[in-house]
Enzyme design. Structure first.
Site: not given
Ligand code: UD1
Ligand code: MG
Length: 456
Positions: A10, A16, A73, A103, A228, A366
């Site tokens: 998270a 996006r 992170q 998400d 997203n 009122y």
């Molecule tokens: C990710 C997956 C994709 C999958 C999709 C499903 C990866 C590379 N891709 O893509 O294969 O189909 O989810 O919904 O994993 N987050 C962090 N730290 C980071 C990056 C992300 O905590 O450095 C968290 C985000 O807050 C989010 C989750 O990880 O809750 C997923 O990241 P997001 O950027 O939404 O990945 P997707 O492009 O949706």
């Molecule tokens: Mg996602």
């Protein structure tokens, strides 16, 4: 059963979403996405739940409170990098680690439980939760070999034209053998189109080591939607809304038009209550049995007893008793309390006011900062003059009093029990019990006045 850990990702900003609000805090049916995820984990006895936070870390922690541990992170370098942040907490422990994204708010406890069961039954080092969709754009695609075994996951942005045709997607949820996970994570690189450390890369790295990798396909794609952007947010809201409404219908609530009824996750509704079209129920709203709510009615943080009717009205942060009639076009707010068998009619606004049993304000009033006893009749157009431009003042109307039409009650003021206030009065002094109070100028009739005017 082995030890079970959950890592909730998270930390992302959610670029996006184009929003000031951090992505995982966007509400779905009134509840932040990440809370839905934690709720789905709750019935599974997890040894530890760790949420990786980054953007909006404090806000996410405030929302989840003690339902999770947190790890920061600092830089968001990808989902694999995010999981690496919990190394200190989990590395070396034996057991199964569920990784789930903050998400994906629609995943149910049932599906997650089945994923665990499949993972534990096959003895795989990793089991990825997949789903099938005819609209896989944006998701990682699951690439299987000739034996139909998952070989790797390719992100949409890195996929070839041919790979993009694959309709099986990665939901972003996985069960890993905990030790194998941390061993593999150190080998993940960021040589891809986004220059991020991808968690899904663990799948082919494990495959390459000859470890068993499995997949469990979710029954319904809509349960796995990853939010997203705002388009996905609306799609997720729609699925969640349907789920909530169907739950209430199965519990004995009639919902005449589910496509036009909006009930948030935290609402409770009693049996044989009917929701008419255009009804929105939000926050900590509780409705009893045998009520009719709607059409076109909005309740937020409202409590309603049994057998009451609320039509074309708005009720915020207020309480309504049993067998009350509200509306059409009434507005209750700021801790209004309407006792049993009361009637609040059209164009009546009630704020921070208590209405005793059986009292009525049927039209155009009122009533603010008032304490109204039982069986009081507030005539049409009567108002409490509660604000002197500086402070709010209270009006008391005791049991059985009758307030004639178009009365101004200039607070602070008290009307005693069974007193009668004549229509058109402006009451500035207390009215004793049983008294008749008339506070208006006397009528003067000038005989023949208009006839005389004509002759001028
Ligand atoms: C990710 C997956 C994709 C999958 C999709 C499903 C990866 C590379 N891709 O893509 O294969 O189909 O989810 O919904 O994993 N987050 C962090 N730290 C980071 C990056 C992300 O905590 O450095 C968290 C985000 O807050 C989010 C989750 O990880 O809750 C997923 O990241 P997001 O950027 O939404 O990945 P997707 O492009 O949706
Ligand atoms: Mg996602």
């Amino acid at each position: 059963m082995s030890e079970r850990y959950a890592v909730v990702l998270a930390a992302g900003k959610g670029t996006r979403m184009k929003s000031k609000l951090y992505k995982v805090l966007h509400p779905i049916c009134g509840k932040p996405m990440v809370t839905h995820v934690i709720d789905a984990l709750q019935p599974i006895n997890m040894n530890e739940i760790i949420t990786v936070v980054g953007h909006g870390a404090e806000e996410v922690q405030t929302v989840l409170e003690d339902r999770s541990q947190f790890v920061l992170q600092e830089e968001q370098l990808g989902t694999a990098h995010a999981v690496m942040q919990v190394r200190e907490q989990l590395e070396g422990k034996s057991g199964v680690t569920l990784v789930i994204c903050g998400d994906t708010p629609l995943l149910t406890n049932d599906t997650i439980t089945k994923l665990f069961e499949k993972h534990e039954a096959t003895g795989a080092k990793a089991t990825v939760l997949t789903a099938r969709t005819t609209a896989p754009d944006g998701y990682g695609r699951v690439i299987r070999n000739e034996q139909n075994i998952v070989e790797r996951i390719v992100e949409h942005k890195d996929a070839t034209e041919e790979e993009r045709l694959v309709q099986e997607i990665n939901t972003g949820t996985y069960c890993f053998d905990n030790q194998a996970l941390f061993e593999t994570l150190t080998h993940v690189d960021n040589e891809n189109s986004q220059q991020e450390y991808y968690l899904p890369d663990c799948i082919h790295l494990m495959q390459a080591r000859g470890w068993t990798v499995a997949a469990y396909e979710a029954e319904h794609f809509h349960e796995t939607i990853g939010v997203n952007d705002r388009v996905a947010l609306a799609a997720a809201e729609k699925v969640m809304r349907k789920r909530i409404l169907e739950h209430h219908m199965r519990q004995g609530v009639t919902i005449v038009d589910p496509d036009n009824t909006y009930v948030e996750a935290s609402v409770t509704i009693g049996r044989d209550t009917v929701l008419l079209p255009g009804t929105t129920l939000q926050g900590q709203t509780t409705i009893g049995e045998d009520c009719t709510v709607g059409p076109h009615t909005e309740l937020k943080d409202a409590t309603v007893g049994n057998g009451s009717t609320i039509k074309q009205s708005v009720v915020y942060d207020s309480e309504v008793g049993d067998h009350v009639e509200i509306g059409p076009y009434a507005h209750l707010r700021g801790k209004a309390f309407i006792g049993d068998a009361c009637r609040i009619g059209n164009f009546v606004e009630v704020k921070k006011t208590t209405f005793g049993q059986g009292s009525k304000a049927a039209h155009l009033s009122y009533l603010g900062d008032a304490v109204i006893g039982k069986d009081v009749n507030v005539g049409c157009g009567s108002i409490t003059v509660n604000y002197d431009g500086n402070k709010k003042h209270q009006t008391h109307i005791d049991d059985g009093a009758f307030i004639g039409c178009n009365t101004n009650l200039v607070a602070p003021v008290k009307v005693g029990e069974k007193a009668l206030v004549a229509a058109g009065s402006t009451i500035t002094e207390n009215v004793p019990a049983h008294a008749l109070s008339i506070a208006r100028s006397r009528q003067v009739n000038k005989e023949g006045y208009t006839e005389t005017k004509k002759q001028d």
